[in-house]
Design a protein around this motif. Structure first.
Motif, PDB file in Angstrom:
ATOM      1  N   THR A  26      30.810  61.394  41.962  1.00  0.00           N
ATOM      2  CA  THR A  26      31.632  61.970  43.027  1.00  0.00           C
ATOM      3  C   THR A  26      30.852  62.043  44.332  1.00  0.00           C
ATOM      4  N   ASN A  78      37.352  63.284  39.969  1.00  0.00           N
ATOM      5  CA  ASN A  78      38.533  63.925  40.530  1.00  0.00           C
ATOM      6  C   ASN A  78      38.915  65.096  39.631  1.00  0.00           C
ATOM      7  N   PRO A  79      38.858  66.331  40.136  1.00  0.00           N
ATOM      8  CA  PRO A  79      39.192  67.495  39.300  1.00  0.00           C
ATOM      9  C   PRO A  79      40.589  67.443  38.703  1.00  0.00           C
ATOM     10  N   VAL A 100      34.741  69.781  36.541  1.00  0.00           N
ATOM     11  CA  VAL A 100      35.288  70.173  37.842  1.00  0.00           C
ATOM     12  C   VAL A 100      34.193  70.754  38.731  1.00  0.00           C
ATOM     13  N   GLN A 103      32.023  67.932  39.949  1.00  0.00           N
ATOM     14  CA  GLN A 103      32.741  67.096  40.922  1.00  0.00           C
ATOM     15  C   GLN A 103      32.788  67.763  42.303  1.00  0.00           C
ATOM     16  N   VAL A 104      33.061  69.055  42.329  1.00  0.00           N
ATOM     17  CA  VAL A 104      33.141  69.762  43.612  1.00  0.00           C
ATOM     18  C   VAL A 104      31.774  69.804  44.295  1.00  0.00           C
TER      19      VAL A 104
END
Length: 232
Positions: A26, A78-79, A100, A103-104
């Motif tokens: 990501t 991608n969450p 998640v 990814q963030v």
């Protein structure tokens, strides 16, 4: 048996390795996306052309990264994908939460990194500068990550496609033009036109590329992507 996503070939792999691959992928995706946007802005291109540049950066990067890191984590980046897999009962809540979060964090790191490289507005104007060297180190790191991850974890026939797609995105997005190849950097000393480099800039590029490549090999090892995973 735990369901797999995309190219994910070992859902039982340690969660920190799989989440790490998601965070790294990501981050590189956002570096390409933001870098592509900045490149379009610097070029002064018409809105339609700028949109095409950004789209090419994002889609090329995504293809390369999914093929390269998909065997490790599934290549979500991608969450929404991770969350929907959890809601569909295809991924545990713990796994989805780790994905998640990675990814963030990765997205934030990639966006900031692309912004830090932005001072290298053109390769010819800043060759030999710190942003140029950092851009080449990142370019080499990402390219070697894609090359070795694909070679060790994905069907070999996907290699040229993944590498080409990633390079297409990186050349657009990275301020140095993503040479990512010491032979190209050395040859640039004898080149003319936009590819030309001074001897000092070329040597700096080679050094940066070597550091980036070594870092990529270390990351590949930490993710547990070994030659034994090669698919027929």
């Amino acid at each position: 048996m735990t369901p797999a996503c995309f190219f994910e070939n070992d859902p039982s792999r340690a969660l920190w390795r799989r989440a790490g691959a998601e965070g790294l992928g990501t981050a590189l995706l956002l570096a390409a996306a933001v870098g592509g946007g900045l490149a379009a802005e610097r070029s002064g291109a018409a809105p339609a052309i700028a949109a095409l540049m950004i789209a090419a950066s994002i889609s090329g990067a995504l293809v390369g990264l999914i093929v390269a890191l998909g065997p490790v984590s599934g290549g979500h980046f991608n969450p929404l994908i991770s969350a929907l897999q959890w809601l569909a009962g295809e991924r545990t809540g713990r796994c989805a939460a780790a994905y998640v979060a990675a990814q963030v964090v990765g997205a934030l790191v990639g966006a900031v990194l692309a912004g830090e490289l932005a001072p290298a507005a053109t390769r010819s104007a800043t060759a030999g500068s710190l942003p140029f060297g950092a851009s080449e180190a990142l370019a080499a790191f990402a390219l070697m990550l894609v090359v070795f991850a694909v070679a060790r974890g994905a069907p070999r026939s996907t290699g040229p496609f993944a590498v080409g797609a990633w390079l297409f995105a990186a050349i657009l997005a990275f301020p140095s033009g993503s040479l990512a190849n010491p032979a190209v950097a050395i040859a640039a000393m004898a080149a003319s036109g936009p590819l030309a480099l001074t001897s000092g800039a070329a040597l700096a590029a080679v050094a940066a590329e070597a550091l980036g490549a070594l870092a990529a090999l270390g990351v590949i090892a930490s993710l547990g992507v070994r030659p034994a995973m090669v698919q027929p």
